[in-house]
Each structure stands twice: as structure tokens, then as C-alpha cells.
Scaffold this active site. Sequence first.
Site, PDB file in Angstrom:
ATOM      1  N   HIS A  89      23.291  23.907  25.097  1.00 46.85           N
ATOM      2  CA  HIS A  89      23.106  23.376  23.736  1.00 46.85           C
ATOM      3  C   HIS A  89      23.646  24.354  22.707  1.00 46.85           C
ATOM      4  O   HIS A  89      23.597  25.571  22.891  1.00 46.85           O
ATOM      5  CB  HIS A  89      21.637  23.036  23.457  1.00 46.85           C
ATOM      6  CG  HIS A  89      20.678  24.187  23.520  1.00 46.85           C
ATOM      7  ND1 HIS A  89      20.297  24.904  22.409  1.00 46.85           N
ATOM      8  CD2 HIS A  89      20.008  24.744  24.553  1.00 46.85           C
ATOM      9  CE1 HIS A  89      19.441  25.839  22.754  1.00 46.85           C
ATOM     10  NE2 HIS A  89      19.241  25.773  24.054  1.00 46.85           N
ATOM     11  N   ASP A  91      22.686  23.987  19.371  1.00 51.68           N
ATOM     12  CA  ASP A  91      21.745  24.092  18.262  1.00 51.68           C
ATOM     13  C   ASP A  91      20.818  25.283  18.475  1.00 51.68           C
ATOM     14  O   ASP A  91      20.648  25.773  19.588  1.00 51.68           O
ATOM     15  CB  ASP A  91      20.947  22.801  18.077  1.00 51.68           C
ATOM     16  CG  ASP A  91      20.041  22.462  19.255  1.00 51.68           C
ATOM     17  OD1 ASP A  91      20.459  22.684  20.411  1.00 51.68           O
ATOM     18  OD2 ASP A  91      18.919  21.965  19.032  1.00 51.68           O
ATOM     19  N   ASP A 122      19.741  32.244  23.192  1.00 54.67           N
ATOM     20  CA  ASP A 122      19.290  30.861  23.376  1.00 54.67           C
ATOM     21  C   ASP A 122      20.003  29.953  22.375  1.00 54.67           C
ATOM     22  O   ASP A 122      19.536  29.790  21.258  1.00 54.67           O
ATOM     23  CB  ASP A 122      17.781  30.805  23.172  1.00 54.67           C
ATOM     24  CG  ASP A 122      17.200  29.420  23.320  1.00 54.67           C
ATOM     25  OD1 ASP A 122      17.841  28.562  23.962  1.00 54.67           O
ATOM     26  OD2 ASP A 122      16.100  29.175  22.779  1.00 54.67           O
ATOM     27  N   GLU A 156      18.636  20.180  21.663  1.00 54.69           N
ATOM     28  CA  GLU A 156      17.683  20.703  22.643  1.00 54.69           C
ATOM     29  C   GLU A 156      16.459  21.303  21.972  1.00 54.69           C
ATOM     30  O   GLU A 156      15.335  21.164  22.456  1.00 54.69           O
ATOM     31  CB  GLU A 156      18.367  21.749  23.528  1.00 54.69           C
ATOM     32  CG  GLU A 156      17.583  22.111  24.798  1.00 54.69           C
ATOM     33  CD  GLU A 156      16.538  23.191  24.596  1.00 54.69           C
ATOM     34  OE1 GLU A 156      15.642  23.337  25.462  1.00 54.69           O
ATOM     35  OE2 GLU A 156      16.592  23.905  23.564  1.00 54.69           O
ATOM     36  N   GLU A 157      16.678  21.979  20.834  1.00 53.48           N
ATOM     37  CA  GLU A 157      15.573  22.648  20.159  1.00 53.48           C
ATOM     38  C   GLU A 157      14.622  21.678  19.455  1.00 53.48           C
ATOM     39  O   GLU A 157      13.587  22.095  18.941  1.00 53.48           O
ATOM     40  CB  GLU A 157      16.115  23.676  19.157  1.00 53.48           C
ATOM     41  CG  GLU A 157      16.942  24.799  19.774  1.00 53.48           C
ATOM     42  CD  GLU A 157      16.160  25.742  20.676  1.00 53.48           C
ATOM     43  OE1 GLU A 157      14.974  25.448  20.965  1.00 53.48           O
ATOM     44  OE2 GLU A 157      16.721  26.758  21.104  1.00 53.48           O
ATOM     45  N   ASP A 183      20.229  28.663  30.573  1.00 55.12           N
ATOM     46  CA  ASP A 183      19.332  28.628  29.414  1.00 55.12           C
ATOM     47  C   ASP A 183      17.976  29.200  29.810  1.00 55.12           C
ATOM     48  O   ASP A 183      16.949  28.865  29.247  1.00 55.12           O
ATOM     49  CB  ASP A 183      19.198  27.191  28.901  1.00 55.12           C
ATOM     50  CG  ASP A 183      18.539  27.116  27.522  1.00 55.12           C
ATOM     51  OD1 ASP A 183      18.440  28.160  26.854  1.00 55.12           O
ATOM     52  OD2 ASP A 183      18.118  26.017  27.112  1.00 55.12           O
ATOM     53  N   HIS A 216     -22.087  18.299   1.163  1.00 56.54           N
ATOM     54  CA  HIS A 216     -22.821  19.517   0.836  1.00 56.54           C
ATOM     55  C   HIS A 216     -23.701  19.886   2.030  1.00 56.54           C
ATOM     56  O   HIS A 216     -24.496  19.075   2.496  1.00 56.54           O
ATOM     57  CB  HIS A 216     -23.676  19.267  -0.417  1.00 56.54           C
ATOM     58  CG  HIS A 216     -24.288  20.499  -1.001  1.00 56.54           C
ATOM     59  ND1 HIS A 216     -25.302  21.188  -0.384  1.00 56.54           N
ATOM     60  CD2 HIS A 216     -24.017  21.153  -2.163  1.00 56.54           C
ATOM     61  CE1 HIS A 216     -25.637  22.217  -1.133  1.00 56.54           C
ATOM     62  NE2 HIS A 216     -24.867  22.214  -2.235  1.00 56.54           N
TER      63      HIS A 216
END
Length: 465
Positions: A89, A91, A122, A156-157, A183, A216
Site C-alpha cells: 500500500h 497510503d 509502513d 490499507e490504513e 508489510d 444530581h
Amino acid sequence: MSHLQALNSYFELNREEHLNELKQFLRIPSVSALSDHKTDMLTAAEWLAASLKKAGLENVSIDETKGHPVVYADWLHAEGKPTILVYGHYDVQPVDPLNLWESEPFNPQVRDNKLFARGASDDKGQVYMHVKAIEALFKTEGSLPVNVKFCIEGEEEIGSPNLPEYVLANTEKLAADIIVISDTGMQGPGKPAVCYGLRGLAGVQIQVKGAKSDLHSGLYGGGVQNAIHALVEVLNSFRDAEGTIQVEGFYDNVLPVTEEERAAYVALEFDEEALKRELGVEELFGEKGYTHLERTWVRPTLEVNGVFGGFSGEGIKTVLPADAGAKITCRLVPNQDPDEIVEKLKAHIEKHKPVGVSVEVTEFDKGKPFITPFDHPAIQAAGRSYEKVYNVPTSYVRGGGSIPIVAAFDEILGLPVVLMGFGLASENFHAPNEHFHLENFDQGLRVIGDYYYEIAKFAPQDLKK
């Protein structure tokens, strides 16, 4: 000259050029989670496509999805040889908190032979290694020993929401004999590892609702259910004091760890005392009868990731909270189904819900677990390539985390998955000051190049799962 010697010469001669190219890739802020970076996502895809063309690959395309595009490329002229599908990936994660970065996240810097930038480990750095390994083989040998396809996504992220649909629509285009993914990580510095299994994921949010508004605590305390107390009661029912999950049927389909795997884990000589010192804890914790590696690799979990409700500002506010909530994730092991686990969680919550409140359960991320037997030829071939370059035995491990699309690839394409990563757990991926040890960048290029030759020794039918 052997192919490894030729690769060594090529990578040594071109190291600075390759490193500068990787820095170009890392300068693109391809954060898939943030809409402000939509243009940057396309820029990253275009940069990658150009890099694949430069490497010598053919049929390069930027394929649209409902979200960010998939970059595809192939080279299919090794007649009678296996086909490798390389997945990765382009991203990256958001960079917050920015003030904790020692250098700007999208301005790559080399310090102590480590490359610092968001995406360095990554997964841009590891994807780029596959591209350069292909380029090196073309430059040194004139062709590839196997057929290769690339499928590099941009989501992917954020859980790969559109990739399963893309894979289903392109099963013929993506047809291969094995899938290779870089990865994941190694066991430690100088300790290569092939990951042959990942845990799956099932996430939910529990929302407990009591009165129509906060009350309360003097007027109503003791007479009306407190949403936080009710939430704590539900959460406490999930596990016993030793960490064994109490949800009915949770373990029904869990496959027992084999004696062969247990022996392989013992052989790793994992230092639990060193881990305690690293984490700053006096004791490790988990399911009775299992080692730390078994608890984190081959056993399922149920963890509370966050709790919210009531007043948490400075000072005190004497109220009975009207609502409270918690986020929960379960890591799943082979044979567990995320949808079934979520239904079991819902049933357990309904059964243990205290009086005076209602409970709503919202489903979040899901991903199936996966495993490729570690004696599979493609797994063992990866181990041999690591050993030639690192000159130490390769470990065969499972990963405690999840890459949901791996299970989707396994299910849709029915192919063995080889996770041969080069990152280290200390490299701060998803955190400030992400970095990539350049020693593993250098060594990994050679491992990948050699791996294509190792796979070329097999006929395609030898690699069937």
C-alpha cells in the site's frame, strides 16, 4: 557471476540514487484517512506507476475504485514459471501529534543509518524495495526468472474498504500462484522472520444509556442506575481474573496450537524478562497455560480499548452519568469468524446488562484471520533467501496483528500468502518518528531479488495451497 553477486554490485552502485528516489516517494503526504489529502493520494499513485514503468514492468495502470485508486503492473514472459502477486500500500497514517516528531514527517531525514519519515517502514519503503528488486533483475539479467504482478492499494490504513470489491472484479487479472507481502517485521535486528499467519479482528462499541440526562448525585444517587457503573459491570463480565474470556462459545472454533509450532516458538528463545523491562511492567499477563508468544500469536483476545462517559474535567462534578460507552476489539485466530464473534458478544452483553439501562452495540472493523502452513514451499523458500543474505537461520512466526485484506486475498483468490517483512517493532510505524533501518533496506533488496529465483525452482502446481 551469480545472481546474488550481480545484485550486490548493482545495489551498491545505485544506492544513493535509490535512496533519493525513495525520499521523493516519502515526501508525498498520502494520508488516506484525511479528505484534504485526496490530491496527494493520486500524486502518490502516479509516482508509483511511473516507478513501476521505469523498473521495466508492463501494463501499468491506475485503476479507479470507489475510494483511492489501485496501482497495477505486470510482466508475464517467464513461460511455464510461477506467477507472484506482490501486494502493498502507498497510503500512510496521519502524523499527529506533530509536535512529537524530531523532524518533519514528510521531509525524509537519515540519522544513524535510519530513514525517518511517515511511511518509511509502513509501507512505502517496503513496497519500493520490490520495485527496485525488479529493476535490478532487469538491469543485471535482462529478464525475470518468474512472472510478476503488482497490486498496490491506497486504503490499507483505513481498512481496505474497496479492495475486496476490486479483487472480486479482477480475479483473472490478479490470478497468480502465490501472494507476497512486505508489510510485517523481523524478529529483531539481524533476525529475519517469515510470518505465516495473522490474527483477525472484530471491533464493537458499547453504548450504555440510563436516564434521559445526567442527574444530581445527591438527589438521585442510590435510587437510579449509574451508566458508568452499569458499563463497568458489563466490561468486568468479559474476562476472569486470569484473562480467560467468558463469552459463551468464544473459544468453540479455536484450533489448538500444534506441538510442532510450540517447539518452533520455544526455539526462538524469546526473553520475557527483557520484554518486561522494555515495557516497564512487573509482570506479563494472559491466559493461563500459554507463553507470551502463544498468547499474542495463536490465542484470541478481547480488549477494552477506550472508555468514555461522565465528567472528566478539572475538579469534580457530582452527577450520575446518563450514558457511558466503551470500544472493544477482539483479535481472532484461524477458524473464528468475525461475524459470529460479534453476535456472541451481543448475546453476552444482553445477558449481563444491569437493570435500569439500555445497551446499544455498534459494529466496527472486521477482518478474518489467515494461516499458510509454515512448511509450505513458498514459505520455506523465503526462509532460504533470508538466510543467504543475513547468514543466520530464519524464524517462522505468526503475527499478533491483523491485515484484513490478507484474509480476503486468501478467501477470494485461494492462494498461499507469504509475509516477508523487513521492518522492526521499534520503528514507530503509526507513531511519531517513524523510521526504517537502512541496513534492512539494503539487505532486503537482495533477499527479494534472490526470492524470485528461489520460486523459479518450482513448477506452478508445486505451490498449490
